[in-house]
Design a protein around this motif. Structure first.
Motif, PDB file in Angstrom:
ATOM      1  N   GLU A 137       0.898  -1.157   0.004  1.00  0.00           N
ATOM      2  CA  GLU A 137       0.119  -0.079   0.097  1.00  0.00           C
ATOM      3  C   GLU A 137       0.761   1.190   0.195  1.00  0.00           C
ATOM      4  OE1 GLU A 137      -3.268   2.295   2.838  1.00  0.00           O
ATOM      5  OE2 GLU A 137      -3.261   0.198   2.826  1.00  0.00           O
ATOM      6  N   TYR A 138       1.852   1.237   0.713  1.00  0.00           N
ATOM      7  CA  TYR A 138       2.849   2.388   0.811  1.00  0.00           C
ATOM      8  C   TYR A 138       3.345   2.528  -0.670  1.00  0.00           C
ATOM      9  CZ  TYR A 138       3.292   2.699   5.933  1.00  0.00           C
ATOM     10  OH  TYR A 138       2.772   2.836   6.998  1.00  0.00           O
ATOM     11  N   LEU A 139       3.838   1.517  -1.200  1.00  0.00           N
ATOM     12  CA  LEU A 139       4.323   1.365  -2.673  1.00  0.00           C
ATOM     13  C   LEU A 139       3.294   2.168  -3.768  1.00  0.00           C
ATOM     14  CD1 LEU A 139       6.754   1.041  -4.596  1.00  0.00           C
ATOM     15  CD2 LEU A 139       5.868  -1.162  -4.926  1.00  0.00           C
ATOM     16  N   ARG A 140       1.993   1.607  -3.610  1.00  0.00           N
ATOM     17  CA  ARG A 140       1.060   1.964  -4.574  1.00  0.00           C
ATOM     18  C   ARG A 140       0.701   3.454  -4.495  1.00  0.00           C
ATOM     19  NH1 ARG A 140      -2.495  -1.817  -3.056  1.00  0.00           N
ATOM     20  NH2 ARG A 140      -3.657  -0.390  -1.620  1.00  0.00           N
ATOM     21  N   GLU A 141       0.231   3.666  -3.119  1.00  0.00           N
ATOM     22  CA  GLU A 141      -0.231   5.193  -2.945  1.00  0.00           C
ATOM     23  C   GLU A 141       0.818   6.335  -2.628  1.00  0.00           C
ATOM     24  OE1 GLU A 141      -3.382   5.497  -3.063  1.00  0.00           O
ATOM     25  OE2 GLU A 141      -3.994   3.306  -3.267  1.00  0.00           O
ATOM     26  N   THR A 142       1.897   5.803  -2.387  1.00  0.00           N
ATOM     27  CA  THR A 142       2.785   6.898  -1.824  1.00  0.00           C
ATOM     28  C   THR A 142       4.133   6.900  -2.499  1.00  0.00           C
ATOM     29  OG1 THR A 142       3.839   5.844   0.117  1.00  0.00           O
ATOM     30  CG2 THR A 142       1.553   6.831   0.581  1.00  0.00           C
TER      31      THR A 142
END
Length: 283
Positions: free
Chosen positions: A229-234
């Motif tokens: 999620e960090y990779l995808r969103e941020t």
């Protein structure tokens, strides 16, 4: 007994160090970024912390691909600013607190965290920029610092849950130290940004704001955010925000927000800053 009185989250964007060092903080491109720290600088003068446990990531200054510790704690007496290619920043030497640092290191290892212990190293913008943002232009830093370096540069970085748990273990270590010390824990890095590839320049204000919102209160939902999620969103460098979770975990079950600052863009990243205090829970 030593006590953790506050936590601070702060981006460690290198261009802010450049702007400070070259007396450009009031230029239109930089002024909004620095203005959000005016409150914190005055607050720190009143709080007068004795020690800051400063969680950051090294940018190939003290460590390189030869040695990649997941968690490393500085137990030395002093740390010089690193030369990151243009000479060391013209900021004061960082003074450590080796007695407390060794106590924390021992406590963490006995608490089953395999810490790397560092007695000599230089510290780069990951540590010195937050010091500048919080204390401004000074001849000597007004606090002693225990550096805690986290690998968020090379795969695999630690999980958010492990970082939160490390913060909880740090709190136990500090509380067992007999000297009366006012201790703050800072989590640095982030917020959303990607420095390379097709998504270079990515900033996700909505996700960043939700992350800041969830740092206060009594929820521990942030510790369960998966790396994907960090990779995808941020973006690829947004994973640095797991270091904020060490700070949040150290503050206990519930926190109260005292101050927040969010500004985009600062360089090619989002600038985030928050000040939290622990809230005592009724028995």
């Amino acid at each position: 007994m030593a006590r953790i009185t506050a936590g601070i989250g702060c981006s460690h964007i290198p261009v802010l160090g450049f702007a400070h060092d070259h007396k450009r903080t009031q230029e239109p491109i930089f002024a909004p970024a620095f203005a959000g720290f005016d409150w914190t600088r005055e607050w720190e003068k009143a709080e007068k912390p004795d020690v800051v446990i400063l969680v950051y990531n090294d940018h190939a200054s003290a460590f390189d691909m030869k040695i990649i510790p997941t968690f490393a704690i500085g137990c030395g007496e002093r740390y010089a600013p690193a030369d990151e290619g243009f000479g060391p920043r013209p900021v004061p030497e960082v003074i450590g607190h080796p007695v407390l640092a060794w106590h924390i290191a021992q406590s963490l290892v006995l608490d089953e965290f395999d810490m790397t212990i560092i007695n000599e190293m230089t510290v780069d913008h990951g540590l010195t920029v937050p010091m500048t943002m919080m204390f401004g232009d000074v001849d000597a830093w007004p606090v002693k610092v225990i550096p805690l370096a986290v690998n968020v540069v090379t795969y695999p970085p630690p999980s958010g849950n492990r970082c939160w748990a490390l913060g909880e273990a740090i709190a136990r270590a500090v509380e067992s130290f007999p000297e009366d010390l006012n201790v703050q824990v800072w989590g640095t890095g982030g917020m959303s940004h990607q420095l390379q590839g097709p998504r270079a320049g990515l900033i996700n204000r909505e996700w960043d704001t939700a992350f800041l919102d969830r740092l206060s209160g009594d929820s521990d939902a942030l510790r369960h955010i998966p790396h994907i999620e960090y990779l995808r969103e941020t973006g690829s460098e947004g994973i640095e925000m797991v270091m904020w979770l060490i700070m949040r975990g150290a503050l206990g079950q519930a926190t109260r927000e005292l101050h927040r600052h969010y500004h985009v863009p600062a360089s090619n990243t989002a600038l985030g800053h928050i000040v939290l205090e622990p809230v005592e829970q009724a028995a």
